[in-house]
Enzyme design. Sequence first.
Site, PDB file in Angstrom:
ATOM      1  N   ARG A 100      55.385  45.168 -17.028  1.00 19.99           N
ATOM      2  CA  ARG A 100      55.190  43.750 -17.318  1.00 19.99           C
ATOM      3  C   ARG A 100      55.557  42.880 -16.115  1.00 19.99           C
ATOM      4  NH1 ARG A 100      58.139  40.978 -22.395  1.00 19.99           N
ATOM      5  NH2 ARG A 100      59.906  41.852 -21.272  1.00 19.99           N
ATOM      6  N   HIS A 121      71.237  43.185 -17.920  1.00 20.93           N
ATOM      7  CA  HIS A 121      70.178  44.183 -18.012  1.00 20.93           C
ATOM      8  C   HIS A 121      70.716  45.611 -18.064  1.00 20.93           C
ATOM      9  CE1 HIS A 121      66.352  46.215 -16.594  1.00 20.93           C
ATOM     10  NE2 HIS A 121      65.878  45.368 -17.492  1.00 20.93           N
ATOM     11  N   TYR A 136      69.411  40.197 -11.824  1.00 22.91           N
ATOM     12  CA  TYR A 136      69.754  41.010 -12.993  1.00 22.91           C
ATOM     13  C   TYR A 136      71.087  41.709 -12.741  1.00 22.91           C
ATOM     14  CZ  TYR A 136      64.896  40.875 -14.821  1.00 22.91           C
ATOM     15  OH  TYR A 136      63.674  40.489 -15.310  1.00 22.91           O
ATOM     16  N   ARG A 167      71.989  41.718 -25.640  1.00 25.84           N
ATOM     17  CA  ARG A 167      71.546  40.477 -25.014  1.00 25.84           C
ATOM     18  C   ARG A 167      70.484  39.759 -25.836  1.00 25.84           C
ATOM     19  NH1 ARG A 167      67.893  41.559 -20.591  1.00 25.84           N
ATOM     20  NH2 ARG A 167      66.283  40.713 -21.922  1.00 25.84           N
ATOM     21  N   HIS A 172      59.542  54.428 -18.458  1.00 26.12           N
ATOM     22  CA  HIS A 172      60.519  53.359 -18.293  1.00 26.12           C
ATOM     23  C   HIS A 172      61.781  53.859 -17.592  1.00 26.12           C
ATOM     24  CE1 HIS A 172      63.266  50.079 -19.914  1.00 26.12           C
ATOM     25  NE2 HIS A 172      62.251  49.385 -19.435  1.00 26.12           N
TER      26      HIS A 172
END
Length: 299
Positions: free
Chosen positions: A13, A202, A76, A174, A43
């Site tokens: 993304r 993150h 992050y 989060r 991922h």
Amino acid sequence: GKDVNAFVELKARFDEARNVVWARRLAEAGVHVVYGLVGLKNHAKMALVVRRESDALRRYVHIGTGNYNAGTARVYTDLGLFSADPALAADANDLFNELIGSSRWPRGVYRRLLVAPHAMLPAFLALVEREIGHAAAGRPAGIRLKLNGLSDVELIDALYRASQAGVTVDLIIRGLCRLRPGVPNLSERIRVFSILGRYLEHARIYAFANGGTPEYFIGSADWRTRNVRRRVEAVAPVSDPECQARLESILQHELRDSSAWSLHRDGTYHRRASHHDDGAVAQTLFANDPTFGAALAEV
């Protein structure tokens, strides 16, 4: 003169165009580039270096919570484990062989790594059940998770069972959280906090009290259905005492963060009354503590 392989996930993304450019540049330089798996998004955040040292091969592996992205790395908060542990490096080697050598998702048996989509969910469920067993036996039992999101129904049900069995559960989530804490006879021993600050939280940490011998893991996977069931993910145990102490420090500071938002059982969030106290804001403490980054660099 080196043999280089790169797995570039094009279904990323906001980064699809950039990843296409990088993949082309890598291929033009002679790198063997793999673009993805059929039906699954990769991922996992992982790097492996194999080099010859004194006529022997040695492996170095990095397992991270964040993307290898120069832009997000500046804004992050993430964690990475760099290790020469033979078993962990062998697992990384096997996983790369599966990713690069086949278009199908990984199915291997791993020594240390928890790998999705085939083995991570059962492993996490087993860890929760182990804490339930410790609580039943009167041993220290506790679960602390730091995640981006929590929505998988089976994992949520496992945490509810843990709470009912006497396990203390602290969650730093989060974003999306489908679990309701503090519900009588269901989740009375569960607390949920969310931290929103200068940096986007993150990192993923998974900590289990394990009867007084705590275990810690870091990796790429949230406890969302897509992560544990429909993606390639990698989570690694952290066994080095100094690294464990760092993870413990992060969890303790964030659970005490004066700026954190607390999730109530009705689904609403309320900020802690002492949020004006910058001295107890975890991100501020970490950013202003020069020993924090230095200690990580030394490990």
